[in-house]
Design an enzyme around this catalytic site. Structure first.
Site, PDB file in Angstrom:
ATOM      1  N   CYS A 345       0.861  -1.099  -0.002  1.00 60.96           N
ATOM      2  CA  CYS A 345       0.045   0.088   0.001  1.00 60.96           C
ATOM      3  C   CYS A 345       0.862   1.269   0.028  1.00 60.96           C
ATOM      4  CB  CYS A 345      -1.023  -0.074   1.236  1.00 60.96           C
ATOM      5  SG  CYS A 345      -1.968   1.257   1.138  1.00 60.96           S
ATOM      6  N   CYS A 348      -0.517   4.374   2.217  1.00 60.64           N
ATOM      7  CA  CYS A 348      -0.422   4.008   3.597  1.00 60.64           C
ATOM      8  C   CYS A 348       0.788   4.236   4.221  1.00 60.64           C
ATOM      9  CB  CYS A 348      -1.019   2.605   4.191  1.00 60.64           C
ATOM     10  SG  CYS A 348      -2.566   2.328   3.550  1.00 60.64           S
ATOM     11  N   ASP A 349       1.892   3.250   3.300  1.00 60.98           N
ATOM     12  CA  ASP A 349       3.063   3.155   4.048  1.00 60.98           C
ATOM     13  C   ASP A 349       4.410   4.141   3.331  1.00 60.98           C
ATOM     14  OD1 ASP A 349       2.287   1.319   5.473  1.00 60.98           O
ATOM     15  OD2 ASP A 349       2.562  -0.302   4.109  1.00 60.98           O
TER      16      ASP A 349
END
Length: 522
Positions: A345, A348-349
């Protein structure tokens, strides 16, 4: 900090606060502390009769603040500014602390309140992570409901040294009493189930005791939700068992091609799907993963679905809509370094890899979009594509090649993820044209190589294609009488939300037609 429109909206929400509580902030002379002070003073000014503010906190993490209802021993702390995707989490925490009831099933609330033990949770999140709010909100509510639960929500960008020291390379990341508890999206039901070891057995017995359905849907993505709505509108007994309602939609950032909805994001769309299903008389069973399908023993008999927790559901017809999951590279080191540099992701990361060198595996739309997104955060991006050319849309390729900190390697077959035992240090790949092996120094690897259907539990029961997809006809029928399928787990081409929803509706109509024909009098 907050514009006038947002202040007006926040003020309206805070009118729902019925019980007094105190905000205690721990601040220093940093810019982040100044912004935190400004935000908290704004909140306090909007509901000064119920909310008081102190700035003499002594917590080691600065800036941070606690929410403390008068006369209780609850412990909920936010470290860093909960803005971006987490602003909603802050607003909900303010409301819950102020006595506003949460939209959670009463049996879940009672289960949280009954947890026996001392639980100290720390959850690391990023403000760009669309998976984090579910976890943050779940753990925040648990701390408010049970005084033996402590929750600290930590914004990784503000406390970068902690992120480095604890080797956090994916969010949300949850620690319990100092040890890793879990990573990735988790609902409050999932968290409680991990803490309450007897919950699965009780739930299995409860499910097995349910009366048979006319239509049972397995899977809660767009296909499953549409099937449930269409079946329920026929006035027949409908149930839906979903491992995670919304499915892959939860992991989608922007949705701009669902006709009539100009733009939304995955979590909002998933929540809307669930609410639409709940508008009808549908028995919604969340956190249920299917383990086996048992076809009906006789024509017109009951089909059974066995669940991972040991429970069994029965129905006159079944619609399978279990969707798909991210495809793995299946190379040495991938599993070992998952969440330690290997991630799936970028939204997200990505912020956790600021200033670092990363690779994106896959040159389709998702891979190239990920590379473009990451290029604005990391030091350098290398895109590795197995084929001899990128498969992404031309407009995305032009954008990608215009970026100065992006390289593209074609005909590259990733062969190994390398690391030092704690985190990723690089990857190996083979040039498919020369068969030469190369090693690239990397600190992060983002895998974007497509999806695999969630059909492993059906092998030997339902006809599957060579790709593992459920073979269906024009009505959504499978090879098993009374069993239908829809969405990304089937052979229907083009894995799109709108196509899955249409297939779900079609399968429900097909199931209804089957019921009419198999129950007609002689």
């Amino acid at each position: 900090m907050l514009d006038d429109q947002l202040k007006s909206q926040l003020s309206a929400y805070l009118e729902r606060v019925t019980q007094s509580f105190e905000i205690v902030a721990s601040l220093d002379g940093s810019e982040a502390s100044g912004q935190t002070r400004e935000l908290l003073e704004t909140i306090q000014s909007l509901r000064s009769d119920k909310i008081s503010l102190r700035t003499d906190g002594t917590d080691a993490r600065k800036p941070s603040f606690t929410l403390q209802r008068a006369g209780t021993q609850t412990s909920l702390r936010f470290a860093g500014l909960p803005l971006g995707h987490e602003f909603t989490s802050l607003v909900l925490a303010l409301l819950w602390t102020g006595g506003h009831p949460p939209k959670v099933e009463q049996d879940v609330i009672e289960q949280v309140q009954a947890l026996d033990g001392d639980f100290d949770f720390e959850v690391y999140m990023s403000l760009t992570c669309h998976n984090c709010p579910d976890v943050v909100q779940a753990l925040s509510l648990m701390a408010i409901l049970n005084p033996r639960i402590r929750t600290t929500v930590i914004e990784g960008g503000t406390f970068q040294q902690e992120v480095t020291d604890r080797e956090i390379m994916a969010v949300p990341m949850v620690f319990l009493n100092g040890q890793v508890f879990g990573s990735g999206r988790m609902t409050i039901e999932e968290i409680v189930a991990k803490l309450d070891t007897g919950a699965a057995k009780r739930e299995a017995a409860k499910l097995s005791a349910k009366a048979p359905y006319d239509v049972l849907i397995v899977g809660g993505g767009p296909a499953g939700a549409a099937a449930a709505v269409y079946a329920a509108r026929k006035g027949i007994r409908t149930g839906i068992a979903a491992e995670r309602f919304g499915g892959q939609v939860n992991d989608t950032l922007d949705i701009e091609n669902y006709i009539s909805v100009s733009k939304t994001d995955g979590p909002k769309f998933a929540a809307a799907l669930e609410q639409h299903v709940r508008d009808y008389e549908v028995d919604l069973m969340n956190l249920q993963r299917a383990r086996a399908l048992r076809p009906a023993a006789t024509e017109g008999g009951l089909v059974e679905v066995e669940l991972e927790n040991g429970g069994t559901l029965s129905s006159r017809t079944v619609i399978i809509s279990t969707g798909a999951r991210w495809r793995n590279m299946n190379v040495p080191g991938e599993e070992q370094y998952r969440t330690k540099g290997v991630t799936y992701c970028p939204h997200c990361d990505g912020p956790l890899f600021k200033g670092k060198r990363v690779a994106v595996i896959g040159g389709g739309n998702s891979g190239v979009e990920a590379a473009i997104d990451l290029a604005g955060v990391v030091a350098h991006v290398t895109v590795l594509e197995f084929a001899g050319e990128l498969k992404a849309d031309a407009v995305l390729q032009r954008k990608l090649r215009s970026l100065p900190n992006v390289d593209v390697i074609l005909n590259a077959q990733t062969t190994e993820v390398k690391g030092d035992g704690n985190r990723v240090t690089g990857l190996s790949y083979q040039d498919r044209t020369t068969e030469e092996h190369h090693v690239l120094a990397m600190e992060g690897i983002f895998v974007q190589i497509g999806l695999l259907p969630n059909t492993d539990w059906l092998r030997g029961t339902v006809e599957l294609s060579r790709f593992g997809e459920i073979v269906v006809d024009s009505h959504g029928r499978t090879s098993v009488p009374g069993v239908f399928a829809a969405g990304d787990c089937t052979t229907v081409p083009y894995k799109q939300i709108i196509i899955a929803a249409g297939d779900g509706a079609k399968a429900a109509l097909g199931a209804f037609d089957h019921l009419i024909r198999t129950t007609a009098p002689a």
